[in-house]
Structure formats: structure tokens, C-alpha cells
Design an enzyme around this catalytic site. Structure first.
Site, PDB file in Angstrom:
ATOM      1  N   PRO A 156       0.724  -1.196  -0.064  1.00 37.96           N
ATOM      2  CA  PRO A 156       0.125   0.073  -0.219  1.00 37.96           C
ATOM      3  C   PRO A 156       0.732   1.320   0.038  1.00 37.96           C
ATOM      4  O   PRO A 156       0.721   1.947   0.764  1.00 37.96           O
ATOM      5  CB  PRO A 156      -0.863  -0.062   1.256  1.00 37.96           C
ATOM      6  N   CYS A 157       1.588   1.402  -1.080  1.00 37.98           N
ATOM      7  CA  CYS A 157       2.321   2.907  -1.212  1.00 37.98           C
ATOM      8  C   CYS A 157       1.539   3.996  -1.258  1.00 37.98           C
ATOM      9  O   CYS A 157       1.798   5.181  -0.904  1.00 37.98           O
ATOM     10  CB  CYS A 157       3.169   2.827  -2.321  1.00 37.98           C
ATOM     11  N   HIS A 158       0.105   3.751  -1.499  1.00 35.13           N
ATOM     12  CA  HIS A 158      -0.821   5.059  -1.572  1.00 35.13           C
ATOM     13  C   HIS A 158      -1.002   5.454  -0.071  1.00 35.13           C
ATOM     14  O   HIS A 158      -1.552   6.537   0.156  1.00 35.13           O
ATOM     15  CB  HIS A 158      -2.137   4.515  -2.012  1.00 35.13           C
TER      16      HIS A 158
END
Length: 190
Positions: A146-148
Site C-alpha cells: 500500500p504505497c498509497h
């Protein structure tokens, strides 16, 4: 930050065997799997077309994982899944990139965010936030890794492979899921 996901990170190198397109509320995703797990999730880009793999090729295991990840994406976007269970195959990445992405999965839970600087501290990178930004920009498995959930130091949205609108939509989805879960827990405790 807290316990994030039960995502399994594979350690054995294997080749990508299956690529499929999967429609989501944010657009089409291109998903690739190996026998070890998901190797790539990216937003479809008209300039780079990849045909879906024929069901006649690829292993049964890679197809089962492709089917599983698509099902889990449907559940995630419907607000019914906070953790991905499909294994992720990051075996092709260098040690530092893999360490950072694994730390992200392990420390930043659904509905939460962190900053590039906080993530750098969590993995012991003295060089600070800039290298973390490079790792996030090269994340091969969007959404599941989850780089978001990684924001600028001031809490502002910064770059995302799917665009800032997609990043905001993912954060909004996860925050609304987390708020609903908290309300449900409070109701059950009352």
C-alpha cells in the site's frame, strides 16, 4: 501505525506466468502472478498494452492466484476486505527495496497513513525520506503493497503511479471502511 496485513511475501524467485486485466471502480488493473504470488499490479496504461495470458498457458497455481487476487480486489473495493491474503512475490527486487516494501505492509494498517520520513525511520534509513520516495515510485504491486498510504511530511498527497485522484480515492475508501468498523465495534460494545 499498527499491524497491517496478513500479506505473505514470497522469497523464491520464479517467472511471471500469468497476466490478466481486472476492472475496478478506479479503472482497469493489470495483474501478473507467478507460482509464488502476485508479481505486479499496476493501472492499465493505453500506451503499454499487455494481452491477458491465455488459460492454455501458465501453471494452475499462477491461475489460481490470479483468480484469488481479482476476487480480493472486488471485495476490497466493495468495502468487504481490509487485508489481502494472496501471497506477493517480491523476489526480483533488491534487498533495500524489498525491506522497505515489506516494512510498509507490516506497519501501516488499512485506514492509516504514514510519511516518507516515518517509514525511513522505521526501516533505519539515515538518508531520510527521498530514497523512500524512490522505492514507493517503483512499487511493482500497487494497492496490495500500500504505497498509497505514504504521504508527504506535511500530510499532503504526493506522487502515485495511478495518479493523485486514485491515491485519494483509495485513502477515502480505507478511511470509510475503518470508520464503519469502529462504529460497528462501538455499537457491539454498547
Amino acid at each position: 501505525m499498527g499491524s497491517a496485513t496478513s500479506t505473505t511475501i514470497a522469497s523464491a524467485v520464479s517467472s511471471v506466468e500469468v497476466t490478466v486485466h481486472h476492472q475496478t471502480p478506479l479503472g482497469q488493473l493489470v495483474v501478473s502472478t507467478s507460482d509464488a504470488g502476485v508479481t505486479c499490479v499496476r493501472f492499465a496504461d493505453d500506451s503499454r498494452t499487455i494481452d491477458d495470458t491465455s488459460r492454455d498457458t501458465g501453471s494452475a497455481r499462477a491461475w489460481a492466484l490470479a483468480d484469488q487476487v481479482c476476487r480480493e480486489f472486488d471485495e476490497y473495493f466493495a468495502g468487504h476486505r481490509a487485508r489481502f491474503e494472496v501471497p506477493v512475490d517480491l523476489s526480483r527486487l533488491g534487498v533495500v527495496r524489498r525491506l522497505v516494501l515489506e516494512a510498509l505492509v507490516e506497519t501501516v494498517a488499512h485506514g492509516q497513513t504514514t510519511t516518507y520520513g516515518e517509514l525511513a525511520k522505521a526501516v533505519g534509513m539515515r538518508s531520510g525520506a527521498r530514497p523512500i520516495g524512490g522505492v514507493m515510485a517503483g512499487n511493482p504491486v500497487l494497492i496490495i503493497v500500500p504505497c498509497h498510504r505514504v504521504l508527504g511530511a506535511n500530510g499532503k498527497l504526493t506522487g502515485y503511479a495511478g495518479g493523485l485522484e486514485a491515491k485519494q480515492a483509495l485513502l477515502d475508501l480505507e478511511r470509510s471502511d475503518a470508520a464503519f468498523a469502529q462504529q460497528t465495534l462501538e455499537f457491539q460494545l454498547a
